[in-house]
Design a protein around this motif. Structure first.
Motif, PDB file in Angstrom:
ATOM      1  N   TYR A  99       0.851  -1.203   0.000  1.00  0.00           N
ATOM      2  CA  TYR A  99       0.000   0.000   0.000  1.00  0.00           C
ATOM      3  C   TYR A  99       0.886   1.252   0.000  1.00  0.00           C
ATOM      4  O   TYR A  99       1.233   1.802   1.045  1.00  0.00           O
ATOM      5  CB  TYR A  99      -0.976  -0.021   1.188  1.00  0.00           C
ATOM      6  N   TYR A 118      -4.419  -3.317  -3.218  1.00  0.00           N
ATOM      7  CA  TYR A 118      -5.743  -3.641  -2.661  1.00  0.00           C
ATOM      8  C   TYR A 118      -5.950  -5.149  -2.505  1.00  0.00           C
ATOM      9  O   TYR A 118      -7.047  -5.596  -2.188  1.00  0.00           O
ATOM     10  CB  TYR A 118      -6.845  -3.012  -3.526  1.00  0.00           C
ATOM     11  N   GLY A 147      -4.741  11.880   1.786  1.00  0.00           N
ATOM     12  CA  GLY A 147      -5.014  10.446   1.784  1.00  0.00           C
ATOM     13  C   GLY A 147      -5.734   9.921   0.565  1.00  0.00           C
ATOM     14  O   GLY A 147      -6.074   8.750   0.508  1.00  0.00           O
ATOM     15  N   GLU A 170     -16.634  -0.293  -1.979  1.00  0.00           N
ATOM     16  CA  GLU A 170     -15.802   0.909  -2.116  1.00  0.00           C
ATOM     17  C   GLU A 170     -15.364   1.133  -3.552  1.00  0.00           C
ATOM     18  O   GLU A 170     -15.096   0.181  -4.288  1.00  0.00           O
ATOM     19  CB  GLU A 170     -14.546   0.789  -1.226  1.00  0.00           C
ATOM     20  N   SER A 194     -12.294   3.529  -5.426  1.00  0.00           N
ATOM     21  CA  SER A 194     -11.128   4.361  -5.130  1.00  0.00           C
ATOM     22  C   SER A 194     -10.617   4.890  -6.470  1.00  0.00           C
ATOM     23  O   SER A 194      -9.839   4.226  -7.157  1.00  0.00           O
ATOM     24  CB  SER A 194     -10.090   3.507  -4.404  1.00  0.00           C
TER      25      SER A 194
END
Ligand code: AVJ
Length: 326
Positions: A63, A212, A167, A286, A288
């Motif tokens: 990440y 991810y 972020g 989600e 992103s």
């Protein structure tokens, strides 16, 4: 000197005028699971355990965004402070654990710091730590959901309003939602205001995929923890081993999608309601979104901002945009 006029009282914890975040949890989950394509908003990941799991994600080798953003903030701190100006009001959305906040507060020396976060635990801990580190800083902590209109308490401090949104949390919004959010923020900071937005860049799909789908399964645990939270807080009967973490890059839409896939055909109870799942059916948990520098500049422009500065990390994987009203 302005510092001597700063408030000496302890950090206040002010609750926003908007609904307390967890209020809509039941309604949002039931509505989301009633859709033909099931989905649940990602803001519900962040209960106490979810916030801890997210911190663990940030430390993962795969990440990269957290480390890249921290590195670029360190490398360009003086330039960022020159852009934002000193002594104003610094408002931060999704402040979380606040390592970067500390850097920024040190460099900008704002009169007032307004952290806004959906996790009460994370907000309390961060406000208390900042209180010890910057005893003369006025802190107005707001427990709230920045994705809806939010009343930020009137700050004692005068001066320029700067919204810090790090972020790549903006990636959770669709481009249309991001546009509306930026417009609203533009209204909040006013004609002299500014915004600092951290944005994850488009890149090789393999790098995105790994970020991810980490080897230790922390992202999977983070995703599945949502079902645990629904079980605990809404009296539901999700069996976690009957669902699997599924995340992939969707290049047409420029986003990572995270889902929970039902491994079998099943029914799940929430209170007195039942929801049916086909084998392979998913709950979309989600998005992103990833933006090139130019994509994001266009979006900012449509929202009434001008991207005056863009800072990148040395590897060119993450961007911080300095926006001013136009
Ligand atoms: C906090 C929204 C920026 O989208 O990368 C990390 C959340 N989800 N791993 C992201 C997240 C899975 C993160 N944001």
């Amino acid at each position: 000197m302005a510092g001597s006029q700063r408030s000496q009282r302890a950090a206040r914890l002010v609750f926003s005028g908007s609904r307390i975040p967890a209020d809509g949890f039941r309604e949002d989950v039931i509505a989301g699971l009633s859709l033909p394509r099931k989905s649940i908003p990602p803001k519900y990941f962040y209960d106490a355990k979810g916030s801890r799991l997210f911190e663990a994600i940030c430390a993962l080798r795969e990440y990269y965004p957290t480390r890249a953003e921290l590195a670029l903030t360190r490398a360009h701190l003086a330039g960022i402070a020159r852009f934002a100006g000193r002594g104003g009001v610094l408002i931060e959305y999704g402040s979380g654990a606040g390592v970067k906040s500390r850097l920024l507060i040190g460099a900008l020396a704002p009169s007032t710091y307004v952290p806004v976060d959906i996790s009460r635990e994370a907000l309390r801990a961060a406000a208390a730590a900042l209180r010890r580190r910057f005893p003369r800083l006025e802190i107005l902590a707001v427990h709230g959901d920045f994705s809806r209109p939010l009343r930020v308490p009137a700050a004692q401090g005068r001066g320029r309003r700067v919204v810090y949104f790090p972020g790549s949390t903006i990636g959770n919004l669709t481009p249309a939602e991001a546009l509306a959010f930026l417009r609203r923020t533009r209204g909040q900071v006013g004609a002299r205001g500014a915004m600092l937005v951290g944005v994850d860049l488009k890149k090789d799909a393999r790098v995105l995929h790994a970020a991810y789908n980490d080897a230790k399964g922390v992202t999977a645990a983070f995703n599945l923890n949502l079902l645990n939270r629904i079980n605990r807080e809404l009296g539901a009967g999700f069996r976690l081993h009957r669902f699997a973490h599924y995340a992939f890059y969707n290049p047409a839409l420029g986003r990572i999608e995270m889902h929970l896939v039902s491994r079998v055909r099943q029914q799940v109870r929430i209170g007195r309601r039942r929801f049916s799942f086909e084998a392979g059916e998913t709950i979309h948990t989600e998005n992103s979104y990833k933006y090139s520098v130019e994509d994001f500049q266009k979006l900012a422009r449509s929202a009434g901002f001008r991207s005056e500065k863009v800072w990148l990390d040395a590897k060119g994987v993450f961007a911080l945009h300095g926006l001013v009203a136009r």
